[in-house]
Each structure stands twice: as structure tokens, then as C-alpha cells.
Design an enzyme around this catalytic site. Structure first.
Site, PDB file in Angstrom:
ATOM      1  N   HIS A 177       0.852  -1.192   0.000  1.00  0.00           N
ATOM      2  CA  HIS A 177       0.000   0.000   0.000  1.00  0.00           C
ATOM      3  C   HIS A 177       0.887   1.243   0.000  1.00  0.00           C
ATOM      4  O   HIS A 177       1.729   1.416   0.890  1.00  0.00           O
ATOM      5  CB  HIS A 177      -0.901   0.019   1.228  1.00  0.00           C
ATOM      6  N   GLY A 196     -10.693   8.309   2.929  1.00  0.00           N
ATOM      7  CA  GLY A 196      -9.507   8.357   2.086  1.00  0.00           C
ATOM      8  C   GLY A 196      -8.441   7.425   2.628  1.00  0.00           C
ATOM      9  O   GLY A 196      -8.745   6.410   3.264  1.00  0.00           O
ATOM     10  N   GLU A 197      -7.200   7.758   2.374  1.00  0.00           N
ATOM     11  CA  GLU A 197      -6.033   7.005   2.840  1.00  0.00           C
ATOM     12  C   GLU A 197      -5.895   5.640   2.172  1.00  0.00           C
ATOM     13  O   GLU A 197      -4.916   4.938   2.391  1.00  0.00           O
ATOM     14  CB  GLU A 197      -6.068   6.786   4.370  1.00  0.00           C
ATOM     15  N   GLY A 198      -6.879   5.252   1.357  1.00  0.00           N
ATOM     16  CA  GLY A 198      -6.893   3.915   0.775  1.00  0.00           C
ATOM     17  C   GLY A 198      -7.681   2.919   1.599  1.00  0.00           C
ATOM     18  O   GLY A 198      -7.668   1.712   1.309  1.00  0.00           O
TER      19      GLY A 198
END
Length: 348
Positions: A57, A314-316
Site C-alpha cells: 500500500h 480516504g487514505e486507501g
């Protein structure tokens, strides 16, 4: 910009893949979307026995000049504060990476703060945030190329370690603003239905945000038009967003699975596909969030997200949450018995 060599998927394998899936000991089509995910994974990896190896990631951070106009509920300093929090393991992205065994890399692409003393944050700072696109391009052509190249280099590093699944996240206060403009222009749809609350604007705040972005978009289209996609991307985009595009394009070149997160990362995939449409073959959309522009974008691309949980962090995080479903699809095609071996009558 540099040329990417992305192969379209060879659908010559589809018949063999379908034969394997349809002969698993289950009613035909009974595992629904898992079957589609398994089929896509087989095509990406060119095998009937796909694998998910060393998932990584990339969490990219960057600040935006447009933030100075109050288009976000969150103040600018939250970008660097959260980046430090991530480096200490305290964010939502950290939790989900730990849960699903992702190798997390935190990258400063253009945060308006000195993070060089923070262990665990990779320093690829291009500038101290982008310029204000109300006054001109957010970044120069050289900075645009640097951001693309950095994203590609990060993917190369992951790939060299055996990774075949890449997930990308972002941290950048106000990055829903460039995302909204990208979606409006690239989907040829009115801006007002692409602009949402972001990190929590009230109705008046959303209206002010829309009016400001509409002014910037109208100026851009009247002066430059929308034919030059790279210029559109660098005029409004953030360093973390363009870095994500570079990572997506490089991952597709490497025939890696690309897990796509929420509104910001879906807008980046939209931008990447405007440059190279075949990149979509490698994209697995993790979820559809609450931003109106995200739902519109998903519909425009004609893709199906795995989850719909009204996430907007967000942030994945949404893509990471969806990963176990992809893993289930791969386990299905590799581990389920078939009718013949199980001595079960195939009744269709």
C-alpha cells in the site's frame, strides 16, 4: 510525458477460465461477483491459478494551494499531522494494513511541512504543496513529470520484492477540489453534481466551494480547452494525485492488480484511463463512497465497486477493506473442488 506500454488483456483465455469456474462444485454463477473478480485476476496474471503475493500500500501525501481559499473543513496542517500519525501506526490506514497484511509505505510527495526527521516517511518531496490553481497551473511540467516518475519508481520497488497487488491511498487536505474538476471535465458533466462536502463542509460551505471551483474551471476551459489531458491533470492536480497516476500506469505495465480506493483515487484512475484506457483492465474498484462525484465517476466508467459502505476517509481504507473479497475470489478458483473430483452430479 513518458510513454507507457500497457497491454490490453488477452480474452482468449476466457473460455478456459469460465470452464474452470463453471465446473467448481456449485450452481453455475452462484458466487456472483466473486466469479467476475476471479476471471479478471486470471486474465491479468495470464493463468488459471492466480495468486496474491506481498500486497503493498502506497500512502502519498501532498498539500494544495487551493486550500488557502477555505474549500475544506479541515485545516492545512492536518496533512502533516496525519502523516506523522501514520508513521507511528495510529491511522485507519495503519489498522487495515495490519489486519490484511499489507506492506505500508508512507511517502511525502509535497507536504507543506518538513518531515525529513520522521522515521518511516519516505522523502520524495517535489515542493511545499502545489500552487493555487485560481492563479495558474498547480504544478510545472517538470514537477508533473517528477510526480509521475516517483509513483512509477515506488511501484518498481514493490514489484522487485515480489508484489503483484498494489493499493494506493492519499493524504492531502482539499484534494476533493481538483478531483471534482477532473471528474467534471473528463466525464463531460456539470461541476455542481461533482462537488461534495469533502471533510465535512455544511451546505453553505459546499456552495462556496462550488462557486470557487466553477470560476477556476470556466477560466481554464475558456483559455485552454479540455483536449490536452496531461495539462488538465497538472493544472489542477496535487503531487500525491499525479504520483498515484504514475503508480497506476506503471503497475498496469507490470501486469499488477491495482486496488482503487474512493473518490480521490478513482479520480486518479479516471485521469490515468484518459491517458491510457487499457489501465482499467487492471483496476479493481474497492468501494463507492458518499461523495456525489464518486458515484457519477463509477457510473461513467461502467465499473462495479466491491463495497458500498459510505466511507469518505480516504487514505486507501476502502480499497483495503475490500481486499478480503478479492482474496476470497482467488481462493474460490484455486481451492474449491470440482464436480468430477467430488463425485457430485453436474446438473447443468
Amino acid at each position: 510525458m513518458r510513454e507507457y506500454h500497457i497491454e490490453s488483456l488477452d480474452h482468449g483465455m476466457v473460455e478456459a477460465i469460465n470452464h474452470k469456474i463453471d465446473n467448481l462444485n456449485k450452481p453455475k454463477g452462484s458466487l456472483g461477483f466473486l466469479e467476475a473478480l476471479a476471471r479478471q485476476t486470471c486474465l491479468i496474471q495470464r493463468t488459471l491459478c492466480p495468486t496474491l503475493i506481498h500486497p503493498c500500500h502506497l500512502l502519498m501525501g501532498g498539500d494544495h494551494g487551493i486550500e488557502r481559499h477555505g474549500v475544506s473543513k479541515s485545516p492545512r496542517e492536518v496533512t502533516w499531522q496525519q502523516m506523522i500519525n501514520f508513521s507511528k501506526g495510529g491511522g485507519g490506514v495503519n489498522m487495515f494494513c495490519r489486519q490484511h497484511h499489507f506492506d505500508l509505505r508512507i511517502i511525502d510527495m509535497g507536504v507543506d511541512h518538513d518531515l525529513t526527521a520522521c522515521p518511516g516517511i519516505l522523502n520524495h518531496k517535489i515542493d511545499w504543496g502545489t500552487k493555487d490553481f485560481m492563479e495558474g497551473p498547480a504544478m510545472s511540467e517538470e514537477q508533473f513529470e517528477q510526480a509521475l516518475a516517483t509513483g512509477a519508481e515506488l511501484v518498481d520497488q514493490c514489484h522487485s520484492e515480489g508484489c503483484n497487488v498494489i493499493c494506493i491511498g492519499e493524504m492531502g487536505i482539499a484534494n476533493t477540489s481538483p478531483s471534482s474538476i477532473w471528474v467534471s471535465v473528463l466525464c463531460n458533466t456539470p461541476l455542481d453534481i461533482c462537488v461534495g462536502a469533502g471533510s465535512g463542509l455544511d451546505r453553505d460551505g459546499v456552495r462556496r466551494k462550488y462557486e470557487l471551483l466553477k470560476q477556476a474551471q470556466d477560466h481554464f476551459l475558456s483559455v485552454y480547452g479540455k483536449e490536452d489531458v496531461p495539462f488538465l491533470l497538472r493544472y489542477f492536480g496535487g503531487f500525491e494525485m499525479v504520483g498515484a497516476i504514475g503508480a497506476m500506469l506503471r503497475a498496469a505495465e507490470k501486469r499488477m492488480i491495482i486496488l482503487v480506493d474512493g473518490f480521490i483515487m478513482s479520480a486518479c484512475m479516471l485521469g490515468a484511463s484518459a491517458l491510457y484506457p487499457q489501465v482499467l483492465d487492471y483496476a479493481v474498484f474497492g468501494h463507492c463512497g458518499s461523495e456525489p462525484g464518486h458515484r457519477l465517476l463509477i457510473s461513467h466508467l461502467g465499473v462495479r465497486p466491491i463495497l458500498q459502505l459510505d466511507l469518505c476517509l480516504g487514505e486507501g481504507t476502502g480499497a483495503l477493506c475490500a481486499y478480503p473479497i478479492l482474496e476470497s475470489a482467488v481462493r474460490m478458483i484455486n481451492e474449491m473442488n470440482n464436480f468430477e473430483n467430488a463425485n457430485i452430479t453436474k446438473y447443468f
